[in-house]
Write a protein that holds these residues in place. Structure first.
Motif, PDB file in Angstrom:
ATOM      1  N   ALA A 198      -2.647   7.540   3.922  1.00 36.99           N
ATOM      2  CA  ALA A 198      -3.575   8.163   2.810  1.00 36.99           C
ATOM      3  C   ALA A 198      -3.213   7.560   2.223  1.00 36.99           C
ATOM      4  O   ALA A 198      -3.678   7.765   0.770  1.00 36.99           O
ATOM      5  CB  ALA A 198      -3.081   9.479   2.890  1.00 36.99           C
ATOM      6  N   HIS A 199      -1.545   7.199   1.615  1.00 36.32           N
ATOM      7  CA  HIS A 199      -1.611   6.795   0.228  1.00 36.32           C
ATOM      8  C   HIS A 199      -1.955   5.440   0.033  1.00 36.32           C
ATOM      9  O   HIS A 199      -2.172   4.634  -1.077  1.00 36.32           O
ATOM     10  CB  HIS A 199       0.131   6.477   0.108  1.00 36.32           C
ATOM     11  CG  HIS A 199       0.931   6.201  -0.905  1.00 36.32           C
ATOM     12  ND1 HIS A 199       0.957   6.336  -1.683  1.00 36.32           N
ATOM     13  CD2 HIS A 199       1.659   4.612  -0.636  1.00 36.32           C
ATOM     14  CE1 HIS A 199       1.126   5.597  -2.707  1.00 36.32           C
ATOM     15  NE2 HIS A 199       1.888   4.767  -2.388  1.00 36.32           N
ATOM     16  N   THR A 236       4.148  11.536   9.466  1.00 35.34           N
ATOM     17  CA  THR A 236       5.182  10.073   8.472  1.00 35.34           C
ATOM     18  C   THR A 236       3.964   8.485   8.506  1.00 35.34           C
ATOM     19  O   THR A 236       3.989   8.715   6.880  1.00 35.34           O
ATOM     20  CB  THR A 236       6.058   9.135   9.239  1.00 35.34           C
ATOM     21  OG1 THR A 236       7.121  10.625   8.950  1.00 35.34           O
ATOM     22  CG2 THR A 236       6.642   8.530   7.974  1.00 35.34           C
ATOM     23  N   ILE A 237       2.848   8.455   9.593  1.00 31.08           N
ATOM     24  CA  ILE A 237       2.122   7.373   9.760  1.00 31.08           C
ATOM     25  C   ILE A 237       0.723   8.207   9.060  1.00 31.08           C
ATOM     26  O   ILE A 237       0.221   7.092   7.785  1.00 31.08           O
ATOM     27  CB  ILE A 237       1.609   7.353  11.080  1.00 31.08           C
ATOM     28  CG1 ILE A 237       2.710   7.172  11.696  1.00 31.08           C
ATOM     29  CG2 ILE A 237       0.029   6.803  11.118  1.00 31.08           C
ATOM     30  CD1 ILE A 237       3.154   6.398  12.957  1.00 31.08           C
ATOM     31  N   ALA A 238       0.606   9.107   9.254  1.00 29.75           N
ATOM     32  CA  ALA A 238      -0.945   9.508   8.435  1.00 29.75           C
ATOM     33  C   ALA A 238      -0.448   9.998   6.501  1.00 29.75           C
ATOM     34  O   ALA A 238      -1.253   9.471   6.053  1.00 29.75           O
ATOM     35  CB  ALA A 238      -0.981  11.313   8.709  1.00 29.75           C
ATOM     36  N   PRO A 277      -7.293   2.495  -3.813  1.00 28.28           N
ATOM     37  CA  PRO A 277      -8.706   2.333  -4.008  1.00 28.28           C
ATOM     38  C   PRO A 277      -9.809   3.619  -4.989  1.00 28.28           C
ATOM     39  O   PRO A 277     -10.339   3.497  -5.530  1.00 28.28           O
ATOM     40  CB  PRO A 277      -9.479   1.839  -2.655  1.00 28.28           C
ATOM     41  CG  PRO A 277      -8.718   1.214  -2.021  1.00 28.28           C
ATOM     42  CD  PRO A 277      -6.895   1.915  -2.360  1.00 28.28           C
ATOM     43  N   LEU A 278      -9.059   4.791  -4.112  1.00 30.75           N
ATOM     44  CA  LEU A 278      -9.957   5.481  -5.082  1.00 30.75           C
ATOM     45  C   LEU A 278      -9.113   5.853  -6.191  1.00 30.75           C
ATOM     46  O   LEU A 278     -10.988   6.182  -7.445  1.00 30.75           O
ATOM     47  CB  LEU A 278      -9.888   7.139  -3.888  1.00 30.75           C
ATOM     48  CG  LEU A 278      -9.853   8.632  -4.419  1.00 30.75           C
ATOM     49  CD1 LEU A 278     -11.862   7.921  -3.852  1.00 30.75           C
ATOM     50  CD2 LEU A 278      -9.311   9.413  -3.813  1.00 30.75           C
TER      51      LEU A 278
END
Length: 135
Positions: free
Chosen positions: A43-44, A37-39, A49-50
């Motif tokens: 990532a979100h 969940t943290i990962a 910015p991407l």
């Protein structure tokens, strides 16, 4: 203590041991899900910015493609104009130019033939060199 109570106590201990053995993998699975969940959250957060950069890049590419479309349209117009000009030049000057070239070729050939005749000796019975008669 009766044998029934001892058996119940052993069964209760075995049940507690079973619960503890099953609780350890469940706790580890819970930690794994928390880390996942943290990962996903990180990532979100890092994807914004991407996506913003990708959006600006696509906008820039679209602008450049519009310029290229304009250049291509201008090149097409220019090539059509050059083709029309070439056709006009051929129609206007092509015929007279070919006639002038043919006339100048004929005049130069006639002048060469005349010079050649002047250089030949004159006489009544002189025979010209060449194949099959006069040239």
């Amino acid at each position: 203590m009766t044998p029934t109570q001892i058996a119940a106590l052993i069964a209760a201990g075995a049940f507690v041991l079973l619960v503890v053995l099953l609780a350890i993998p469940l706790i580890k699975l819970g930690r794994t899900l928390d880390e996942a969940t943290i990962a996903i959250r990180k990532a979100h957060e890092n994807s914004d910015p991407l996506f913003t950069g990708a959006n600006s890049t696509i906008t820039h590419v679209n602008t450049q493609l519009e310029r290229v479309d304009g250049i291509t349209a201008n090149a097409k117009t220019i090539s059509g104009n050059v083709s029309a000009l070439s056709s006009l030049f051929t129609a206007t000057l092509g015929g007279p130019l070919v006639k002038t070239a043919a006339f100048s070729y004929g005049v130069s050939k006639a002048l060469r033939a005349r010079r050649k005749r002047k250089q030949e000796p004159t006489g009544r019975h002189f025979r010209r060199k060449g194949k099959g008669g006069r040239k």
